[in-house]
Structure formats: C-alpha cells, structure tokens
Motif scaffolding. Structure first.
Motif, PDB file in Angstrom:
ATOM      1  N   GLU A 106       1.045   4.220  -2.802  1.00 39.42           N
ATOM      2  CA  GLU A 106       0.736   5.596  -2.411  1.00 39.42           C
ATOM      3  C   GLU A 106       1.858   6.566  -2.755  1.00 39.42           C
ATOM      4  O   GLU A 106       1.624   7.760  -2.883  1.00 39.42           O
ATOM      5  CB  GLU A 106       0.399   5.658  -0.916  1.00 39.42           C
TER       6      GLU A 106
ATOM      7  N   ARG B 284      -6.157   6.663  -1.733  1.00 36.54           N
ATOM      8  CA  ARG B 284      -5.857   5.769  -0.614  1.00 36.54           C
ATOM      9  C   ARG B 284      -7.036   4.877  -0.237  1.00 36.54           C
ATOM     10  O   ARG B 284      -8.191   5.250  -0.368  1.00 36.54           O
ATOM     11  CB  ARG B 284      -5.466   6.583   0.628  1.00 36.54           C
TER      12      ARG B 284
ATOM     13  N   LYS C 131       0.838  -1.208   0.000  1.00 35.28           N
ATOM     14  CA  LYS C 131       0.000   0.000   0.000  1.00 35.28           C
ATOM     15  C   LYS C 131       0.867   1.249   0.000  1.00 35.28           C
ATOM     16  O   LYS C 131       0.619   2.189  -0.753  1.00 35.28           O
ATOM     17  CB  LYS C 131      -0.920   0.030   1.228  1.00 35.28           C
TER      18      LYS C 131
ATOM     19  N   HIS D 171      -5.663   0.002  -2.827  1.00 32.46           N
ATOM     20  CA  HIS D 171      -6.126   1.361  -3.105  1.00 32.46           C
ATOM     21  C   HIS D 171      -7.581   1.335  -3.552  1.00 32.46           C
ATOM     22  O   HIS D 171      -8.154   0.262  -3.755  1.00 32.46           O
ATOM     23  CB  HIS D 171      -5.259   2.022  -4.190  1.00 32.46           C
TER      24      HIS D 171
END
Length: 116
Positions: free
Chosen positions: A9, A72, A5, A105
């Motif tokens: 990001e 996110r 993640k 996401h």
C-alpha cells in the motif's frame, strides 16, 4: 501478512474516485442507468499498458492506453464502474471485467475514456 499489505500500500501514490451505476426501470418500461454510489478518495496505483494500433490503416499509429488499477484489499470496484484517477490531471476510465483479489491487494482492468 498484514505487514506485507502495508508495504504494498505504500506504492499506492495516486487517488481515485469510483462511481457505481444501477439499472432503474422507469414507469414507461425503459431501463436507465443512474449513479448509485460514489466512493471518495481511494488510494491506488495506476499501471499503464500502452498498446499501439493503426486504426485507419495509415500511419501515424494511435496509442491506446489500457491500464490496471491496484487498490487496497478492503475496497471493491464493480465491473462497469466509472473510475476517475488523479495523476497529473484527471483521467477517466471505465472498469472492465471482474475485480481480481489477491492476498495483499485487489486489481481491476480499466479502459481509458478521456482526460478531464
């Protein structure tokens, strides 16, 4: 999974502001839309998918930009929300369809409204 993640990001180089709308029934029976909530500075990535269309049957063709917004996992954007993306000037979109949630996401399709 958390490190994946975080890696994704890192590519969220743009910022967007999201305004959600709420239906409100007036005393006289009319229903109007009012701004419900504005979310501040969500990191995101705007992915454009240009489409070429001849709207009048005569060239030149007009480029119609639809886009997909990646953001996110912890953020939520509802269908019909106004999405203002900061990238070389401000661009205004409306979210269309449902948000799609992946393990790393979320994403939502956008329809271009204007440049601010």
């Amino acid at each position: 999974m958390e490190h994946v993640k975080k890696d994704i990001e890192r590519f969220f180089e743009q910022t967007c502001f999201v305004t959600e709308w709420e239906e409100q029934k007036q005393d006289w029976g009319e229903t109007i839309l009012i701004e419900k909530e504005q979310k501040k500075e969500l990191p995101c990535r705007l992915c454009r998918n240009p489409k070429i269309a001849v709207t009048t049957g005569v060239l030149p063709a007009e480029a119609i930009y639809d886009a997909v917004l990646l953001f996110r996992k912890s953020d939520v954007i509802l269908p019909g929300s106004k999405v203002e993306v900061i990238e070389n000037g401000n661009m205004l979109f409306s979210s269309v369809g449902e948000m799609i949630s992946y393990q790393t996401h979320n994403e939502i399709a956008l329809k271009r409204e204007s440049t601010i």
